[in-house]
Write an enzyme that holds these catalytic residues in place. Structure first.
Site, PDB file in Angstrom:
ATOM      1  N   ASP A 117      35.540   6.007 -17.055  1.00  0.00           N
ATOM      2  CA  ASP A 117      34.254   6.582 -17.465  1.00  0.00           C
ATOM      3  C   ASP A 117      34.334   8.058 -17.837  1.00  0.00           C
ATOM      4  OD1 ASP A 117      32.588   4.235 -17.037  1.00  0.00           O
ATOM      5  OD2 ASP A 117      33.034   4.522 -14.915  1.00  0.00           O
ATOM      6  N   ASP A 182      31.759  -1.917 -21.965  1.00  0.00           N
ATOM      7  CA  ASP A 182      31.257  -0.543 -21.811  1.00  0.00           C
ATOM      8  C   ASP A 182      32.308   0.500 -22.212  1.00  0.00           C
ATOM      9  OD1 ASP A 182      30.582  -2.550 -19.940  1.00  0.00           O
ATOM     10  OD2 ASP A 182      29.509  -1.158 -18.659  1.00  0.00           O
TER      11      ASP A 182
END
Ligand code: GLY
Length: 409
Positions: A117, A182
């Site tokens: 992330d 994602d």
């Protein structure tokens, strides 16, 4: 389709160059009304954050503020990122000061090799800082984050590993090398780094990741799996699973939005038509989905069993709207009508908070993860971030259009 393109161009120019005008005729609120409201409401949230010296993420099931986790939190970049957008909008230095203050709290995380992330966190905060100021110190943070992120790339698989599987709930799933849709969102920082450093290595990783994801993450109808688990030695696909969707074969709404946004970015940087085509197909899939409600704010999963009595996910809608506004600048098809429909819905009383309510977040009614019984029908910092981004993109759209038209001549 040339006709809708030209019609659309007219709509965009009227929206973007006259920001005091309505988004469309169905609402009295203008883009700037919504951005002014975002400034007012986020000012209240900033007061809360300053008092607590923590970054707001969402609210808990029992109605208390939930701050980002201090060791690392994939959402920690979004509140500073929203502050950067509000600085860009208002030119009020208080937003720059706030963004700087809160992003410094996690600056050291750029060196943590445990999380994919890093692109979300650093591109959505330091990325704007560098874009808006050109200051070298921000650029160095992005370079460090990018260098850490590419250590998670395995050439055998051709992808960046999303989750480590040695601890946490991920260790219980039997996965070896999980890659989630994602992860497409982490590529923007890598492409940007190749542009600003002149080094190909970041874009090479991004392109490989995008190509392998294109091959394995999508079903024939262009809906996407959430998790593809690879064999880290052979690169073969081991499992096609979900983590945050209703079922392995269901369509998790935010996953479709991440894919749309991700491939739109890939086209922005590469101009490779296969990315544009995929982004268009994902957009068409979302827009034509029979389970999409009349207001175009999706249920958290298109296949959730109790539709229409399932929570909506405003975050998925905001991400989709923002991506569609950019996609519209590249495509011959009309995606602006859909984007403005979504933004109008999000800007209505059904989703937009009243000033001082909603724990000072902008949007209501998002979902984090229902299978984890976590963040159900709550505000989320990333729903706010992508909503504000979409509004800023609507404002700027005439620039994007001019640039695209100039490039395509
Ligand atoms: N990247 C995590 C999520 O979309 O919930």
């Amino acid at each position: 389709m040339k006709t809708s393109f030209i019609k659309n161009l007219g709509v965009i120019i009227s929206i973007a160059s006259l920001c005091s005008c309505n988004i469309n005729n169905s609402t009295d609120r203008t883009i700037d009304d919504n951005l002014d409201f975002a400034c007012e409401q986020t000012s209240l949230l900033l007061n809360d954050a300053e008092k607590a010296q923590k970054i707001p993420r969402t609210i808990t099931a029992d109605g208390h503020m939930h701050w980002t986790r201090e060791g690392f939190d994939w959402t920690e970049g979004f509140f500073p990122g929203t502050c950067w957008y509000l600085f860009e909008y208002s030119n009020n230095a208080k937003w720059k000061k706030a963004a700087d203050h809160f992003q410094e709290k996690y600056e050291s995380h750029r060196l943590l090799p445990f999380y994919h992330d890093l692109g979300f966190v650093f591109n959505c905060s330091y990325g704007h800082a560098y874009r808006l100021t050109g200051e070298e110190a921000y650029k160095q943070v992005l370079i460090d984050a990018g260098n850490t992120l590419i250590t998670r790339f395995n050439p055998q698989v051709g992808c960046i590993r999303s989750w480590d599987v040695d601890k946490g709930w991920q260790s219980k799933r039997g996965w070896q090398y999980p890659v989630i849709i994602d992860n497409m969102m982490n590529l923007e920082m890598l492409f940007e780094l190749s542009n600003i450093t002149g080094e190909r290595k970041y874009a090479d990783v991004a392109i490989s990741h995008a190509n392998v994801t294109m091959k394995n993450h999508f079903r024939e109808d262009i809906s996407s799996y959430h998790v593809i688990d690879y064999d880290s030695i052979t690169g073969e696909v081991r499992n096609k699973h979900t983590a945050q969707g209703f079922a392995h074969e269901s369509e998790w709404a935010r996953g479709q939005a991440w894919g749309l946004y991700g491939y739109t970015i890939c086209y922005r940087y590469t101009k490779d038509p296969k990315y544009l085509q995929l982004a268009e197909k994902i957009a068409d899939y979302i827009m034509q989905h029979p389970a999409l409600p009349a207001d175009h704010i999706p249920y958290w999963d298109y296949d959730a069993p109790k539709v229409p009595n399932e929570p909506r996910d405003a975050s998925a809608a905001a991400i989709t709207a923002s991506a569609l506004i950019e996609l519209n600048t590249y495509s011959q098809k009309d995606y602006m009508t859909e984007a403005t429909t979504i933004i109008n819905s999000l800007s209505s009383d059904n989703y937009l908070a009243k000033k001082g309510k909603n724990h000072h977040f902008i949007l209501k009614h998002s979902v984090g993860s229902i299978p984890h019984n976590n963040e159900i029908d709550v505000p989320l910092n990333y729903a706010d971030y992508y909503y504000v981004e979409a509004l800023m993109r609507l404002r700027k759209n005439d620039d994007l259009f001019s640039q695209h038209l100039a490039e395509s001549k």
